[in-house]
Design a protein around this motif. Structure first.
Motif, PDB file in Angstrom:
ATOM      1  N   ALA A 104      53.958  11.037   2.258  1.00 31.13           N
ATOM      2  CA  ALA A 104      53.502  11.345   0.902  1.00 31.13           C
ATOM      3  C   ALA A 104      54.524  12.095   0.056  1.00 31.13           C
ATOM      4  CB  ALA A 104      52.206  12.165   0.967  1.00 31.13           C
ATOM      5  N   LEU A 105      55.385  12.907   0.675  1.00 29.65           N
ATOM      6  CA  LEU A 105      56.266  13.782  -0.109  1.00 29.65           C
ATOM      7  C   LEU A 105      57.724  13.349  -0.131  1.00 29.65           C
ATOM      8  CD1 LEU A 105      54.910  17.317   0.895  1.00 29.65           C
ATOM      9  CD2 LEU A 105      54.149  15.791  -0.929  1.00 29.65           C
ATOM     10  N   VAL A 106      58.225  12.858   0.989  1.00 31.91           N
ATOM     11  CA  VAL A 106      59.656  12.556   1.055  1.00 31.91           C
ATOM     12  C   VAL A 106      60.072  11.442   0.091  1.00 31.91           C
ATOM     13  CG1 VAL A 106      61.525  11.742   2.545  1.00 31.91           C
ATOM     14  CG2 VAL A 106      59.939  13.500   3.366  1.00 31.91           C
ATOM     15  N   PRO A 107      59.347  10.306   0.003  1.00 30.60           N
ATOM     16  CA  PRO A 107      59.797   9.262  -0.933  1.00 30.60           C
ATOM     17  C   PRO A 107      59.911   9.731  -2.383  1.00 30.60           C
ATOM     18  CG  PRO A 107      58.278   8.337   0.660  1.00 30.60           C
ATOM     19  CD  PRO A 107      58.239   9.824   0.861  1.00 30.60           C
ATOM     20  N   PRO A 108      58.870  10.387  -2.962  1.00 25.01           N
ATOM     21  CA  PRO A 108      59.041  10.852  -4.351  1.00 25.01           C
ATOM     22  C   PRO A 108      60.094  11.950  -4.478  1.00 25.01           C
ATOM     23  CG  PRO A 108      56.937  11.610  -3.455  1.00 25.01           C
ATOM     24  CD  PRO A 108      57.484  10.624  -2.484  1.00 25.01           C
ATOM     25  N   ALA A 109      60.252  12.784  -3.447  1.00 24.55           N
ATOM     26  CA  ALA A 109      61.289  13.821  -3.503  1.00 24.55           C
ATOM     27  C   ALA A 109      62.674  13.185  -3.537  1.00 24.55           C
ATOM     28  CB  ALA A 109      61.162  14.759  -2.306  1.00 24.55           C
ATOM     29  N   LEU A 164      56.023  28.676   0.023  1.00 22.34           N
ATOM     30  CA  LEU A 164      54.823  27.865  -0.149  1.00 22.34           C
ATOM     31  C   LEU A 164      55.115  26.718  -1.100  1.00 22.34           C
ATOM     32  CD1 LEU A 164      51.739  27.554   0.406  1.00 22.34           C
ATOM     33  CD2 LEU A 164      51.373  28.917  -1.667  1.00 22.34           C
ATOM     34  N   LEU A 165      54.920  25.493  -0.622  1.00 24.83           N
ATOM     35  CA  LEU A 165      55.111  24.319  -1.475  1.00 24.83           C
ATOM     36  C   LEU A 165      53.846  23.990  -2.258  1.00 24.83           C
ATOM     37  CD1 LEU A 165      57.086  21.959   0.941  1.00 24.83           C
ATOM     38  CD2 LEU A 165      58.000  23.457  -0.838  1.00 24.83           C
ATOM     39  N   GLY A 166      52.689  24.270  -1.666  1.00 20.37           N
ATOM     40  CA  GLY A 166      51.428  23.977  -2.330  1.00 20.37           C
ATOM     41  C   GLY A 166      50.281  23.990  -1.347  1.00 20.37           C
ATOM     42  N   GLU A 264      47.818  25.172   3.867  1.00 19.91           N
ATOM     43  CA  GLU A 264      49.025  25.525   3.136  1.00 19.91           C
ATOM     44  C   GLU A 264      50.189  24.678   3.642  1.00 19.91           C
ATOM     45  OE1 GLU A 264      49.554  29.715   3.621  1.00 19.91           O
ATOM     46  OE2 GLU A 264      48.220  30.189   1.944  1.00 19.91           O
ATOM     47  N   ILE A 265      50.900  24.051   2.726  1.00 20.38           N
ATOM     48  CA  ILE A 265      52.110  23.306   3.057  1.00 20.38           C
ATOM     49  C   ILE A 265      53.289  24.190   2.681  1.00 20.38           C
ATOM     50  CG2 ILE A 265      53.375  21.157   2.765  1.00 20.38           C
ATOM     51  CD1 ILE A 265      50.537  20.752   3.791  1.00 20.38           C
ATOM     52  N   ALA A 285      62.310  19.792  -4.929  1.00 19.93           N
ATOM     53  CA  ALA A 285      61.838  18.409  -5.091  1.00 19.93           C
ATOM     54  C   ALA A 285      60.585  18.152  -4.265  1.00 19.93           C
ATOM     55  CB  ALA A 285      62.951  17.437  -4.699  1.00 19.93           C
ATOM     56  N   LEU A 286      60.527  18.715  -3.070  1.00 18.94           N
ATOM     57  CA  LEU A 286      59.337  18.558  -2.228  1.00 18.94           C
ATOM     58  C   LEU A 286      58.129  19.250  -2.870  1.00 18.94           C
ATOM     59  CD1 LEU A 286      61.026  19.162   1.230  1.00 18.94           C
ATOM     60  CD2 LEU A 286      59.880  17.032   0.538  1.00 18.94           C
ATOM     61  N   ALA A 287      58.344  20.411  -3.446  1.00 12.18           N
ATOM     62  CA  ALA A 287      57.257  21.127  -4.111  1.00 12.18           C
ATOM     63  C   ALA A 287      56.742  20.339  -5.299  1.00 12.18           C
ATOM     64  CB  ALA A 287      57.728  22.517  -4.551  1.00 12.18           C
ATOM     65  N   GLU A 288      57.645  19.728  -6.074  1.00 10.47           N
ATOM     66  CA  GLU A 288      57.223  18.921  -7.218  1.00 10.47           C
ATOM     67  C   GLU A 288      56.482  17.676  -6.768  1.00 10.47           C
ATOM     68  OE1 GLU A 288      60.075  18.231 -10.385  1.00 10.47           O
ATOM     69  OE2 GLU A 288      61.234  19.973  -9.730  1.00 10.47           O
ATOM     70  N   ALA A 289      56.925  17.080  -5.665  1.00 14.49           N
ATOM     71  CA  ALA A 289      56.243  15.898  -5.143  1.00 14.49           C
ATOM     72  C   ALA A 289      54.821  16.239  -4.714  1.00 14.49           C
ATOM     73  CB  ALA A 289      57.033  15.321  -3.973  1.00 14.49           C
TER      74      ALA A 289
END
Length: 296
Positions: A104-109, A164-166, A264-265, A285-289
């Motif tokens: 879920a996160l790596v491709p958009p990051a 904390l990413l989200g 928590e991620i 970038a991971l946090a934004e994704a």
């Protein structure tokens, strides 16, 4: 003068516990590791290792030098990062991520990073958080994406920073036509959970017990996508975070859990990477994704 490569071997031995494990992790033969540690002992002029059955362990002096080795490795890493940044050299960041983050996160990051740092090379390995966080200390990775569930804080290690990413909501997932409206309605259903010993398994069982029943766990799997597929096929119910539904959740029905829990991620990095621009860019970038993730 101590050689940094030998200091790293001592540091690794302190973390991994056996020469065989150090050799396997660093792609050396056990005899090579033993020879290099023996030379380090001669350089130090004191005994660094002592017999422990068929193995060896660090002496008090060995533990002292291993602590200094950790600091020397941190300084080496910080110096290399600063030199690389000053020369505008192509950067490389090695990350280890849990399965849901890999999907879920790596491709958009990566898409964001391609725009911001086109020369950056990102290497990714999918690993369980427990393994990845340990390997972060050994410098196998520069950044780890992991999670922690309510009431189950992961161990805090010296020299490791967390950001904390989200937060990722956790909900009940039931088959599409299941009439259940809440957790208490699922006492007679078959459950899919992570294997025994996993923190999330203990957390999920506690939620069921608080609702007045012991879950009938018929299926165990570490991959949450397999949980989702069992639910979609009508064979089980589960507690799943929203990141699982990157590929779509129209095949299941979701219900709220009591208290609307979230996991928590977070991103973990070594403190010596604090000023590394490439690592910071990957983390951002991971946090934004994660912030932009919308389950479909």
């Amino acid at each position: 003068m101590f050689e940094l490569r030998r200091l790293r071997l001592l540091h690794e031995l302190g973390l991994r516990g056996t020469i065989a494990d150090v050799a396997a992790a660093l792609s050396f033969s056990p005899s090579t590791v033993s020879q290099q540690l023996a030379q380090l002992e001669r350089d130090a002029g004191v005994a660094l290792l002592e017999p422990d059955g068929r193995r060896v362990r660090l002496t008090a002096q060995g533990r002292l030098l291993a602590a200094h080795a950790a600091r020397a490795l941190e300084l080496d890493e910080a110096a290399r990062a600063e030199l690389s940044h000053s020369q505008d050299a192509p950067a490389r960041v090695r990350i280890a991520v849990m399965p849901t983050a890999a999907e879920a996160l790596v491709p958009p990051a990566l898409t964001l990073l391609a725009e911001r740092m086109p020369d950056l090379r990102l290497d990714m390995v999918e690993l369980a958080p427990e393994v990845a966080l340990f390997e972060l200390q050994t410098r196998a990775f520069d950044l780890v994406v992991a999670e922690q569930y309510p009431g189950h804080t992961r161990e805090v290690s010296d020299g490791i920073d967390r950001t904390l990413l989200g937060r990722d909501p956790i909900r009940l997932a039931v088959p599409k036509d299941d009439p259940a409206t809440g957790l208490a309605d699922l006492r007679d259903r078959a459950w899919v959970l992570e294997p025994q010993g996993a923190a999330v398994r203990r957390w999920a069982v506690q939620q069921c017990r608080a609702a007045g029943f012991e879950p009938d766990v018929r299926f165990e799997a570490t991959d949450l996508v397999s949980h989702a597929r069992l639910v979609a096929a009508g064979h089980a119910v589960a507690m799943l975070p929203d990141l699982v539904w990157t590929g779509g959740r129209s095949t299941v029905s979701l219900r709220q859990l009591p208290g609307s829990p979230v996991r928590e991620i977070f991103a973990a990095t070594r403190s010596s990477s604090r000023d590394n621009a490439a690592v910071t860019a990957v983390r951002d970038a991971l946090a934004e994704a994660l912030a932009a993730h919308e389950p479909r």
